[in-house]
Structure formats: C-alpha cells, structure tokens
Design an enzyme around this catalytic site. Structure first.
Site, PDB file in Angstrom:
ATOM      1  N   ASN A 167       3.505 -30.486   7.285  1.00  0.00           N
ATOM      2  CA  ASN A 167       4.471 -30.905   8.220  1.00  0.00           C
ATOM      3  C   ASN A 167       6.185 -30.638   7.548  1.00  0.00           C
ATOM      4  O   ASN A 167       6.885 -30.825   8.090  1.00  0.00           O
ATOM      5  CB  ASN A 167       4.451 -32.440   8.423  1.00  0.00           C
ATOM      6  CG  ASN A 167       3.518 -32.724   9.389  1.00  0.00           C
ATOM      7  OD1 ASN A 167       3.044 -31.838  10.432  1.00  0.00           O
ATOM      8  ND2 ASN A 167       3.139 -34.052   9.789  1.00  0.00           N
TER       9      ASN A 167
ATOM     10  N   HIS B 252       2.717 -42.721  18.701  1.00  0.00           N
ATOM     11  CA  HIS B 252       2.125 -42.591  17.501  1.00  0.00           C
ATOM     12  C   HIS B 252       1.666 -44.183  17.174  1.00  0.00           C
ATOM     13  O   HIS B 252       2.346 -44.997  17.441  1.00  0.00           O
ATOM     14  CB  HIS B 252       3.272 -42.137  16.674  1.00  0.00           C
ATOM     15  CG  HIS B 252       2.787 -41.801  15.215  1.00  0.00           C
ATOM     16  ND1 HIS B 252       3.068 -42.592  14.127  1.00  0.00           N
ATOM     17  CD2 HIS B 252       1.887 -40.994  14.552  1.00  0.00           C
ATOM     18  CE1 HIS B 252       2.482 -42.314  12.975  1.00  0.00           C
ATOM     19  NE2 HIS B 252       1.892 -41.406  13.179  1.00  0.00           N
TER      20      HIS B 252
ATOM     21  N   GLU C  45       8.141 -40.341  22.606  1.00  0.00           N
ATOM     22  CA  GLU C  45       8.549 -39.450  21.650  1.00  0.00           C
ATOM     23  C   GLU C  45       9.222 -38.194  22.220  1.00  0.00           C
ATOM     24  O   GLU C  45       8.902 -38.116  23.512  1.00  0.00           O
ATOM     25  CB  GLU C  45       7.247 -38.854  20.790  1.00  0.00           C
ATOM     26  CG  GLU C  45       6.563 -40.170  20.252  1.00  0.00           C
ATOM     27  CD  GLU C  45       5.304 -39.887  19.363  1.00  0.00           C
ATOM     28  OE1 GLU C  45       5.051 -38.297  19.010  1.00  0.00           O
ATOM     29  OE2 GLU C  45       4.354 -40.606  19.299  1.00  0.00           O
TER      30      GLU C  45
ATOM     31  N   SER D 118       2.944 -34.587  18.162  1.00  0.00           N
ATOM     32  CA  SER D 118       2.610 -33.867  17.365  1.00  0.00           C
ATOM     33  C   SER D 118       1.250 -33.408  17.050  1.00  0.00           C
ATOM     34  O   SER D 118       1.039 -32.261  16.595  1.00  0.00           O
ATOM     35  CB  SER D 118       2.772 -34.658  16.014  1.00  0.00           C
ATOM     36  OG  SER D 118       1.820 -35.651  16.022  1.00  0.00           O
TER      37      SER D 118
ATOM     38  N   ASP E 258      11.421 -41.439  19.620  1.00  0.00           N
ATOM     39  CA  ASP E 258      10.982 -41.201  18.144  1.00  0.00           C
ATOM     40  C   ASP E 258      11.122 -39.424  18.310  1.00  0.00           C
ATOM     41  O   ASP E 258      10.337 -38.720  19.070  1.00  0.00           O
ATOM     42  CB  ASP E 258       9.652 -41.428  17.873  1.00  0.00           C
ATOM     43  CG  ASP E 258       9.086 -40.644  16.856  1.00  0.00           C
ATOM     44  OD1 ASP E 258       9.047 -39.705  16.540  1.00  0.00           O
ATOM     45  OD2 ASP E 258       8.179 -41.836  16.366  1.00  0.00           O
TER      46      ASP E 258
ATOM     47  N   HIS F 121       9.052 -35.328  15.109  1.00  0.00           N
ATOM     48  CA  HIS F 121       8.723 -33.818  15.076  1.00  0.00           C
ATOM     49  C   HIS F 121       9.574 -32.902  15.748  1.00  0.00           C
ATOM     50  O   HIS F 121       9.266 -31.766  15.885  1.00  0.00           O
ATOM     51  CB  HIS F 121       7.362 -33.916  15.773  1.00  0.00           C
ATOM     52  CG  HIS F 121       6.236 -34.678  14.903  1.00  0.00           C
ATOM     53  ND1 HIS F 121       5.431 -33.860  13.841  1.00  0.00           N
ATOM     54  CD2 HIS F 121       5.616 -35.745  15.013  1.00  0.00           C
ATOM     55  CE1 HIS F 121       4.742 -35.047  13.386  1.00  0.00           C
ATOM     56  NE2 HIS F 121       4.802 -35.985  14.075  1.00  0.00           N
TER      57      HIS F 121
ATOM     58  N   LYS G  12       9.716 -34.395   7.380  1.00  0.00           N
ATOM     59  CA  LYS G  12       8.975 -33.142   8.093  1.00  0.00           C
ATOM     60  C   LYS G  12      10.210 -31.921   8.174  1.00  0.00           C
ATOM     61  O   LYS G  12      10.122 -31.104   7.279  1.00  0.00           O
ATOM     62  CB  LYS G  12       8.631 -33.564   9.528  1.00  0.00           C
ATOM     63  CG  LYS G  12       7.428 -34.765   9.102  1.00  0.00           C
ATOM     64  CD  LYS G  12       6.800 -35.146  10.376  1.00  0.00           C
ATOM     65  CE  LYS G  12       6.384 -36.695  10.337  1.00  0.00           C
ATOM     66  NZ  LYS G  12       5.071 -36.769   9.416  1.00  0.00           N
TER      67      LYS G  12
END
Ligand code: PLP
Length: 403
Positions: A53, A141, A184, A188, A213, A216, A247
């Site tokens: 990541n 998540h 999100e 991911s 969020d 990613h 990440k």
C-alpha cells in the site's frame, strides 16, 4: 477452561478453511522498491513486491527519509508523552497545518494510524451527538464499523455506493434527529469509487454530517492529491475528511480535517486521541515532507494511473480474470480461499513474486482474490514477468480464466 485448547481449536478452523494468515517476512530496501529481501527458513532471496500500500513509493522517497533523519537528530526517538502532557512536538503542529491546508479545512488532527483516527472520531461523534443516527456503507472498512460500534449510536447500513437506498433509509427516520453518513471514496478491495456528488446531496437534503474516508485516495487523486472529493470538485461539501499518512504518503499515522469546532471537539473528547503517546517527531517530519512533496507531484499521480491501466490491459490480454476496477487497485479473482493461498505461494516460491492472498473476512467468501497494486516504480518488464507467472500458476492450479 482449557484456554490453550480453545485457542488451538479456533486456529484449526482457520487452517481447515484455508483462511489462516501467514506473513511474508520481508526487509524493505532503501531505494530498492519494489524489490525486497524475503526471509524464509533461514534463507534469504529477492522478491518483487506487488501488493504494497506504499502506492506511490513515498516510503522510499529520499526527501522523506532525509527529513526523518534530520528530525531524529534534532528531537530524538519518541514524542515524550501524550499530546496534552508534553507530547506535542512542533512537527505535529506543522503537519496538522499542512493537512488542513491540503483539504482546505480550518483545522486537522493527527492520530497514530488511520484506524485509530476512524475509531476515535466516529465513536466520539456518535456518542456525543444526542440521539445520533449513523448511516454506514455496507462495504465500509473495519475501522469505521468498530468506531460506529463503540459510539453505541443507532446504525443503519445502506447498500454499497447506493445514494437512493441511503435516501430511503434517511427519509424513514426522524427528520430532526442528528445524522451522520459514513463512507469511503476508493474501496480498497474492489477498487470502485463512490458517487460522492450524489451521496453528498442526500446528506445535504437530510442535514447530515458527511464523514468521508479517503485512506486509499489521498496523495493519488485530485489536482493536489487531496483525494477523490477534490478530483470531483466536492471537497467543500464534506464535513469530515479522513485520511492516512501510511499509504499514498508512505509513512504512518492518520488524520481528520474539518471545521475548527469539530476538530477541537474530537481533540477534547476523543479517548483514542487523548490517552495515547503521540507519534514520534521523526514520523511527523517524514509525513510532513511527503505531503508537501506529493501535493505538487502530478507527474507521480499520472504515472501511477498509467501503470494501473497498463497492467489491467496486460492481464486482460492474457485472459486473466481482472475484476472491474476504476482505480489504481487491480484485483484478480480466484474465488476460493485455499486456491488463492496456493496461487500466492506458487508465485512466491517459483517466481519470487509476492502478492498476498485476500481471503474472508477481508472479502466475502467465494470472492477470494489476488489484489495487485502497481506503483510508479513498477516497470513494463516487471509487469510482463508478473503476467507470465500468473498465466503459469493459473494453468497449474486449473484456475478459472476470464469469461
Ligand atoms: N480506512 C480504510 C478504508 C482502510 O482500508 C484502512 C487500512 O487499510 C484504514 C482506514 C486504516 O488506515 P491505517 O492503515 O493508516 O491504519
């Protein structure tokens, strides 16, 4: 109770299902990414890492490493305390200012990880707002699910990336109750991206807090790497932006960015912020340098997207079952836990290629996959080697190819 027996029995079930996790013992090499040293059974060998990541390779960026060295020499190893009691280092303050500026927010607050940021912010908000209702995307998540659970607020789960379902659920609730929508941008494991504009419109219609969020996405999307909300021109409509420093930014730590009052509220009431030692100054300094660098590095973002597109094309041309993904994440479907582990093992032992198997509970049973994350540092030659190895492993294990 036979405690040892209990632990062993539960672990036995994981083995039987093919879901027991083993970790690759790696030594990353400064400047050598994506090559790393693999330690196994007293042997060492080089492997090509395809599942990190560290999406942009920032963990190996020379400026970031130099900033960490400097801060280590200036400040020493640890922060020396919690943020409240002697543990606020000037690098923490600078990093929070940088993140607030990145997301065009009044304030930001850093945590020891993205996970801790989600658990702390969501539990504190959900617990504090009287009678708060929380609407959570079905694919959120674990850190968000746990944060919501800890808040003890009433939770409704809306269908993944479905603003209509969200609207339906919100319309059925008390219009005056405080509400928070938690979702999100880039998911991911599948690599799909939320319809931010539509979800935010539903939030606005119901006067809800939006909690996004972008773990990613930060560093990788938007003209300054502030995320998909920036790319889509909707960042000013999001109440709470949440991200990671681990990440796209290649270091470690998490954060939220929001209004002064909301950030001050989490700073003042968030247990996961208050009652823990703050991140080492060298980590904050590295993250600060990384964020500053990445903000101006459109070439890195372009190359990252191009690498992902190229790899998807090569895999498809070879008849491998690439799952639909509109982002930099390239999942290849296996559909069985044991075979997924076998495929990963074969790649490692026979081809010196490391791709971790992704099994239940990270993804639903029957959708086990290899999740490949090409970075700007993966070359065409490396891709050809990967594709060749996958084709061989697919044949050896009689895995299903693309329809
Ligand atoms: N949020 C999402 C969507 C994640 O996938 C992850 C971790 O992968 C986290 C939060 C936690 O971030 P961190 O690795 O910084 O703890």
């Amino acid at each position: 109770m036979d405690y040892e027996g209990f632990f062993k029995e539960r672990l036995g079930t994981l083995h039987e299902d093919g879901n027991y996790r083993t970790f690759a013992d790696l030594a990353r090499r400064r400047g050598g990414y994506p090559v790393a040293t693999h330690h196994e059974g007293g042997q060492v060998s080089d492997v090509l890492v395809w599942c990190s990541n560290d999406y942009l390779g920032q963990g190996q960026n020379a400026e970031v490493i130099a900033a960490m060295h400097t801060a280590l020499d200036e400040c020493g190893a640890g922060a020396g305390g919690t943020r409240n009691i002697s543990g606020t280092n000037h690098y923490h303050v600078l990093l929070e200012q940088e993140l607030a500026s990145l997301h065009q927010r009044e304030a930001a607050l850093i945590f020891t990880s993205g996970y801790v940021a989600n658990v702390t912010a969501l539990s504190t908000l959900g617990m504090g707002l009287p009678g708060c209702l929380i609407y959570s995307d079905a694919f959120n998540h674990n850190s968000m699910i746990e944060g919501i659970r800890h808040s003890r607020a009433d939770k409704r789960v809306f269908k993944h990336n479905d603003p209509e379902d969200l609207d339906r659920l919100m319309s059925a609730d008390d219009p005056d109750a405080p509400k928070m929508v938690v979702f999100e941008s880039v998911y991911s494991m599948d690599g799909d991206i939320a319809p931010l504009d539509e979800i935010l419109s539903v939030c606005e219609k119901h006067n809800a807090i939006s909690y996004l969020d972008e773990v990613h996405a930060v560093g990788m999307y938007g003209p300054t790497g502030a995320g998909v909300a920036e790319r889509d021109g909707v960042m000013d409509r999001v109440t709470v932006m949440q991200g990671t420093l681990a990440k796209g930014f290649g270091v470690v730590g998490g954060y939220i960015a929001a209004s002064t009052a909301l950030v001050d509220y989490i700073r003042s009431f968030g247990n996961g912020f208050i009652f823990t030692t703050s991140m080492p100054p060298a980590v904050a300094a590295g993250a600060l340098t990384s964020v500053r660098h990445v903000r101006g590095a459109q070439d890195l973002r372009d190359r990252h997207q191009e690498r992902a597109r190229t790899l998807k094309t090569k895999l498809k041309q070879a008849g491998l079952p690439v799952m639909p993904s509109v982002s930099h994440i390239v999942p290849v479907l296996v559909g069985d836990a044991r075979l997924c582990k076998d495929a990963s093992d074969a790649l490692m032992t026979r081809h010196s290629i490391y791709v971790q198997p992704i099994n239940y509970p990270t993804v639903p049973r029957g959708t086990e996959r290899l999740r490949i994350t090409p970075t700007p540092l993966h070359t065409d030659d490396m891709m050809d080697r990967l594709v060749e190895a996958l084709v061989e492993v697919w044949a050896d294990l009689s895995l299903e190819r693309a329809a």
